[in-house]
Scaffold this motif. Structure first.
Motif, PDB file in Angstrom:
ATOM      1  N   ILE A   1       0.845  -1.202   0.000  1.00  0.00           N
ATOM      2  CA  ILE A   1       0.000   0.000   0.000  1.00  0.00           C
ATOM      3  C   ILE A   1       0.878   1.249   0.000  1.00  0.00           C
ATOM      4  CG2 ILE A   1      -1.626   1.360   1.390  1.00  0.00           C
ATOM      5  CD1 ILE A   1      -2.871  -1.373   2.259  1.00  0.00           C
ATOM      6  N   ALA A   2       1.880   1.286   0.874  1.00  0.00           N
ATOM      7  CA  ALA A   2       2.794   2.438   0.912  1.00  0.00           C
ATOM      8  C   ALA A   2       3.498   2.608  -0.422  1.00  0.00           C
ATOM      9  CB  ALA A   2       3.813   2.267   2.039  1.00  0.00           C
ATOM     10  N   SER A   3       3.959   1.516  -0.988  1.00  0.00           N
ATOM     11  CA  SER A   3       4.641   1.562  -2.281  1.00  0.00           C
ATOM     12  C   SER A   3       3.740   2.151  -3.360  1.00  0.00           C
ATOM     13  CB  SER A   3       5.073   0.142  -2.675  1.00  0.00           C
ATOM     14  OG  SER A   3       5.479   0.097  -4.017  1.00  0.00           O
ATOM     15  N   ASN A   4       2.498   1.714  -3.372  1.00  0.00           N
ATOM     16  CA  ASN A   4       1.580   2.173  -4.411  1.00  0.00           C
ATOM     17  C   ASN A   4       1.156   3.621  -4.232  1.00  0.00           C
ATOM     18  OD1 ASN A   4       0.662   0.078  -6.524  1.00  0.00           O
ATOM     19  ND2 ASN A   4       1.052  -1.065  -4.651  1.00  0.00           N
ATOM     20  N   ILE A   5       1.160   4.112  -3.019  1.00  0.00           N
ATOM     21  CA  ILE A   5       0.880   5.541  -2.815  1.00  0.00           C
ATOM     22  C   ILE A   5       1.991   6.366  -3.461  1.00  0.00           C
ATOM     23  CG2 ILE A   5       0.766   7.362  -1.059  1.00  0.00           C
ATOM     24  CD1 ILE A   5      -0.735   5.265   0.717  1.00  0.00           C
ATOM     25  N   PHE A   6       3.238   5.986  -3.202  1.00  0.00           N
ATOM     26  CA  PHE A   6       4.358   6.702  -3.836  1.00  0.00           C
ATOM     27  C   PHE A   6       4.331   6.538  -5.350  1.00  0.00           C
ATOM     28  CE2 PHE A   6       6.130   6.653   0.474  1.00  0.00           C
ATOM     29  CZ  PHE A   6       6.579   7.964   0.555  1.00  0.00           C
ATOM     30  N   MET A   7       4.033   5.325  -5.829  1.00  0.00           N
ATOM     31  CA  MET A   7       3.991   5.081  -7.265  1.00  0.00           C
ATOM     32  C   MET A   7       2.941   5.975  -7.939  1.00  0.00           C
ATOM     33  SD  MET A   7       2.915   1.664  -9.360  1.00  0.00           S
ATOM     34  CE  MET A   7       1.196   1.892  -8.956  1.00  0.00           C
ATOM     35  N   THR A   8       1.774   6.061  -7.330  1.00  0.00           N
ATOM     36  CA  THR A   8       0.703   6.863  -7.925  1.00  0.00           C
ATOM     37  C   THR A   8       1.094   8.333  -7.985  1.00  0.00           C
ATOM     38  OG1 THR A   8      -0.937   5.273  -7.147  1.00  0.00           O
ATOM     39  CG2 THR A   8      -1.738   7.469  -7.719  1.00  0.00           C
ATOM     40  N   PHE A   9       1.707   8.843  -6.920  1.00  0.00           N
ATOM     41  CA  PHE A   9       2.160  10.239  -6.952  1.00  0.00           C
ATOM     42  C   PHE A   9       3.273  10.441  -7.974  1.00  0.00           C
ATOM     43  CE2 PHE A   9      -0.106  10.681  -2.924  1.00  0.00           C
ATOM     44  CZ  PHE A   9      -0.678  11.927  -3.103  1.00  0.00           C
ATOM     45  N   ALA A  10       4.176   9.471  -8.093  1.00  0.00           N
ATOM     46  CA  ALA A  10       5.271   9.597  -9.057  1.00  0.00           C
ATOM     47  C   ALA A  10       4.739   9.579 -10.492  1.00  0.00           C
ATOM     48  CB  ALA A  10       6.290   8.474  -8.860  1.00  0.00           C
ATOM     49  N   TRP A  11       3.793   8.708 -10.767  1.00  0.00           N
ATOM     50  CA  TRP A  11       3.301   8.534 -12.129  1.00  0.00           C
ATOM     51  C   TRP A  11       2.274   9.575 -12.543  1.00  0.00           C
ATOM     52  CZ3 TRP A  11       2.375   2.657 -13.336  1.00  0.00           C
ATOM     53  CH2 TRP A  11       3.578   1.980 -13.204  1.00  0.00           C
ATOM     54  N   TYR A  12       1.423  10.003 -11.596  1.00  0.00           N
ATOM     55  CA  TYR A  12       0.303  10.876 -11.958  1.00  0.00           C
ATOM     56  C   TYR A  12       0.279  12.221 -11.246  1.00  0.00           C
ATOM     57  CZ  TYR A  12      -1.229   6.460 -13.858  1.00  0.00           C
ATOM     58  OH  TYR A  12      -1.277   5.285 -14.559  1.00  0.00           O
ATOM     59  N   GLY A  13       1.032  12.361 -10.174  1.00  0.00           N
ATOM     60  CA  GLY A  13       1.027  13.602  -9.416  1.00  0.00           C
ATOM     61  C   GLY A  13       1.472  14.804 -10.223  1.00  0.00           C
ATOM     62  N   HIS A  14       2.411  14.576 -11.152  1.00  0.00           N
ATOM     63  CA  HIS A  14       2.905  15.700 -11.969  1.00  0.00           C
ATOM     64  C   HIS A  14       1.813  16.303 -12.839  1.00  0.00           C
ATOM     65  CE1 HIS A  14       3.095  13.402 -15.760  1.00  0.00           C
ATOM     66  NE2 HIS A  14       3.374  12.376 -14.961  1.00  0.00           N
ATOM     67  N   LEU A  15       0.775  15.530 -13.138  1.00  0.00           N
ATOM     68  CA  LEU A  15      -0.328  16.060 -13.937  1.00  0.00           C
ATOM     69  C   LEU A  15      -1.106  17.121 -13.165  1.00  0.00           C
ATOM     70  CD1 LEU A  15      -1.614  12.703 -15.448  1.00  0.00           C
ATOM     71  CD2 LEU A  15      -0.145  14.416 -16.547  1.00  0.00           C
ATOM     72  N   LYS A  16      -1.128  17.006 -11.853  1.00  0.00           N
ATOM     73  CA  LYS A  16      -1.798  18.006 -11.014  1.00  0.00           C
ATOM     74  C   LYS A  16      -0.844  19.150 -10.666  1.00  0.00           C
ATOM     75  CE  LYS A  16      -5.539  19.155  -8.777  1.00  0.00           C
ATOM     76  NZ  LYS A  16      -6.754  19.475  -9.494  1.00  0.00           N
ATOM     77  N   LEU A  17       0.426  18.807 -10.462  1.00  0.00           N
ATOM     78  CA  LEU A  17       1.405  19.834 -10.083  1.00  0.00           C
ATOM     79  C   LEU A  17       1.641  20.864 -11.182  1.00  0.00           C
ATOM     80  CD1 LEU A  17       4.072  17.766  -8.123  1.00  0.00           C
ATOM     81  CD2 LEU A  17       2.425  19.391  -7.209  1.00  0.00           C
ATOM     82  N   LYS A  18       1.281  20.532 -12.416  1.00  0.00           N
ATOM     83  CA  LYS A  18       1.476  21.500 -13.500  1.00  0.00           C
ATOM     84  C   LYS A  18       0.640  22.764 -13.303  1.00  0.00           C
ATOM     85  CE  LYS A  18      -2.049  19.912 -16.586  1.00  0.00           C
ATOM     86  NZ  LYS A  18      -2.514  19.744 -17.882  1.00  0.00           N
ATOM     87  N   GLU A  19      -0.309  22.704 -12.369  1.00  0.00           N
ATOM     88  CA  GLU A  19      -1.115  23.886 -12.063  1.00  0.00           C
ATOM     89  C   GLU A  19      -0.293  24.963 -11.356  1.00  0.00           C
ATOM     90  OE1 GLU A  19      -4.513  22.492  -9.858  1.00  0.00           O
ATOM     91  OE2 GLU A  19      -5.279  21.347 -11.568  1.00  0.00           O
ATOM     92  N   PHE A  20       0.841  24.573 -10.766  1.00  0.00           N
ATOM     93  CA  PHE A  20       1.739  25.532 -10.131  1.00  0.00           C
ATOM     94  C   PHE A  20       2.714  26.068 -11.170  1.00  0.00           C
ATOM     95  CE2 PHE A  20       0.477  22.646  -6.706  1.00  0.00           C
ATOM     96  CZ  PHE A  20      -0.026  23.551  -5.787  1.00  0.00           C
TER      97      PHE A  20
END
Length: 121
Positions: free
Chosen positions: A11-30
């Protein structure tokens, strides 16, 4: 207990994986993040993914039956996929406000059925 530790680490691994793979799509708002070249985004994602591996590798080593764990290799993979989809659905709902549709629920039910079948003797 090794089964529980394996699942918690996955579960911990997949939380980091999801942020690594998809988090940048949200961070582009900054603006500072949107100005980064692709290589910068990749390096940030790799930095986050490092922590994914810090949890994923021990999860597999602890959980694998040839290392004394309770799961076969196939069972580990199926468990990991269900956890991945669960974490992703929660992430996409909370961060991207994606709606969960009937076909998503049905697909998840099929994944749960896969877990049942892979554990069936």
């Amino acid at each position: 207990m090794s089964g529980l530790y394996t699942i918690l680490l996955l579960i911990a691994s997949n939380i980091f994986m999801t942020f690594a793979w998809y988090g940048h799509l949200k961070l582009k708002e900054f603006s500072w993040f949107a100005a980064l070249p692709l290589i910068g985004v990749i390096l940030i994602s790799w930095g986050i993914a490092f922590f994914e591996y810090c949890f994923q590798v021990p999860a597999n080593r602890i959980g694998f039956n040839e290392n004394g764990g309770p799961f076969s290799l196939i069972q580990l993979k199926i468990i990991q996929e269900v956890i991945t989809l669960t974490v992703f659905v929660i992430f996409s709902s909370l961060v991207f406000h994606e709606s969960l549709k009937w076909n998503h629920v049905l697909a998840f039910c099929f994944m749960v059925a896969a877990v049942y079948l892979v554990f069936k003797k």
